[in-house]
Design a protein around this motif. Structure first.
Motif, PDB file in Angstrom:
ATOM      1  N   PRO A 176      -1.994   1.303 -10.850  1.00 20.35           N
ATOM      2  CA  PRO A 176      -1.166   0.175 -10.391  1.00 20.35           C
ATOM      3  C   PRO A 176      -1.711  -1.199 -10.775  1.00 20.35           C
ATOM      4  O   PRO A 176      -0.930  -2.107 -11.079  1.00 20.35           O
ATOM      5  N   ASP A 177      -3.054  -1.369 -10.784  1.00 15.58           N
ATOM      6  CA  ASP A 177      -3.602  -2.705 -10.992  1.00 15.58           C
ATOM      7  C   ASP A 177      -4.410  -2.872 -12.278  1.00 15.58           C
ATOM      8  O   ASP A 177      -4.902  -3.958 -12.553  1.00 15.58           O
ATOM      9  N   HIS A 190       3.752   5.021  -5.514  1.00 13.95           N
ATOM     10  CA  HIS A 190       3.130   3.782  -5.063  1.00 13.95           C
ATOM     11  C   HIS A 190       4.109   2.618  -5.127  1.00 13.95           C
ATOM     12  O   HIS A 190       4.077   1.719  -4.284  1.00 13.95           O
ATOM     13  N   ARG A 191       5.019   2.643  -6.111  1.00 14.32           N
ATOM     14  CA  ARG A 191       5.998   1.556  -6.205  1.00 14.32           C
ATOM     15  C   ARG A 191       7.068   1.693  -5.131  1.00 14.32           C
ATOM     16  O   ARG A 191       7.595   0.696  -4.634  1.00 14.32           O
ATOM     17  N   ASP A 247       1.949  -2.146 -12.072  1.00  7.82           N
ATOM     18  CA  ASP A 247       2.639  -3.114 -11.221  1.00  7.82           C
ATOM     19  C   ASP A 247       2.878  -4.447 -11.930  1.00  7.82           C
ATOM     20  O   ASP A 247       3.542  -5.328 -11.388  1.00  7.82           O
ATOM     21  N   LYS A 305       5.499   0.308  -2.048  1.00  2.00           N
ATOM     22  CA  LYS A 305       5.294  -1.133  -2.124  1.00  2.00           C
ATOM     23  C   LYS A 305       6.605  -1.907  -2.049  1.00  2.00           C
ATOM     24  O   LYS A 305       6.708  -2.908  -1.332  1.00  2.00           O
TER      25      LYS A 305
END
Length: 309
Positions: free
Chosen positions: A156-157, A226-227, A116, A230
């Motif tokens: 993601p993080d 996930h993107r 991300d 989001k």
């Protein structure tokens, strides 16, 4: 495990105890099924030439009986981003892993930002650039490793960038030195525009080859889900790769390849085949010696008069 524990403190990704199938009871399987196999946890990805109505009927017949999980039984989703390590560099080795081998390996890993992050595309390009550089330096130029490589894994993080190379046991220190020299050179010298362009093209061609099948496309959608959740749309990864410049690559290299976030992993066997066979030979000599002593003792005993035995 040791390296992951240090690079990603507190993320829960490392199992500290051995968990085997024998320790799982029937109730554990049933509870897991009831907690996770629910409509709100499902995402259905369909790729290919199909008739929509027929697919809808198949979905309804297959999953229509599933009931949503009550709110009081839904699991709370918490995201814990592990902090960056700051007390590096570290060096770890395997414990009896492997126990017997003729070769070893060296890997150097760094904690990075996640997918991300605005630097995700530059990290992909950095990984591919390192991969090509290691192949040229360690395999072609020095002939010390069969498969040197670099790769980046990104949640993601958070993420991990690593370089690694296999080698003979006598050359492992030299290979480690070459890995570190390559990393230092990438940080000190900004790649040329031509080098970055070749790297970007190599990444895009690999992606094209990976998306030649329906299954490959489905895997891609799973990886970027996930993107979508989001941002509400799919990101244009090809465009993000194309935007990576030599300046951006150099900046990410400097912020990622840092000694305080570095861990070196060495996979060296407990025994090489040379020492293993030497040990077998020594054991055989000892056994032969003991056997000969026993034979001589028995022979002498038979030669003695009965009253001296």
């Amino acid at each position: 495990t040791k390296a992951n524990t240090w690079l990603l403190p507190g993320n829960g990704a490392v199992c500290r105890e051995l968990v085997s199938v024998d320790s799982i009871a029937d109730k554990d399987i049933i509870n897991t099924f009831r907690s996770f196999y629910t409509p709100e946890n499902m995402t259905l990805i369909i790729v290919g030439n199909f008739e929509w109505q027929a697919v809808r009927d198949r979905i309804r017949n297959t999953f229509g009986h599933l009931q949503p999980l009550p709110d009081n039984k839904k699991l709370k989703k918490t995201v814990h981003t592990p902090p960056y390590p700051t007390d590096g560099p570290k060096q770890v080795t395997g414990t009896f892993a492997p126990f017997l081998a003729s070769n070893g390996f060296v890997a150097v890993a760094f904690r990075t930002a996640g997918s991300d992050s605005p630097d995700a595309a530059a990290l992909e390009v950095l990984s591919s650039y390192l991969n090509a550089t290691l192949y040229e330096q360690i395999r072609i130029k020095h002939g010390l490793s069969y498969s040197p490589e670099a790769a980046v894994f990104m949640a993601p993080d958070y993420g991990i960038l690593y370089v690694t190379a296999d080698s003979g046991l006598r050359q492992i220190d030299h290979v480690s030195e070459l890995l570190h020299q390559t990393l230092e050179r990438v940080v000190a010298v900004t790649p040329t525009a031509e080098e970055v362009a070749r790297t970007r093209q190599r990444i895009l061609l690999q992606w094209v080859q990976g998306y030649e099948t329906n299954a490959g496309l489905a895997d891609f959608y799973v990886s970027v889900l996930h993107r979508l959740n989001k941002a509400g749309r799919f990101a244009n990864y090809e465009q993000e790769i194309e935007r990576v410049t030599p300046t951006a690559l150099a900046r990410v290299a400097k912020t990622t390849i840092r000694r305080d976030r570095q861990v070196e992993v060495r996979g060296v066997p407990t025994l090489s085949y040379t020492w293993f066979y030497f040990g077998l030979g020594a054991a055989a000599v000892v056994l032969i010696f003991i056997f000969s002593l026993l034979v001589r003792t028995v022979s002498r005993s038979k030669e003695m008069p009965w009253y001296r035995r």
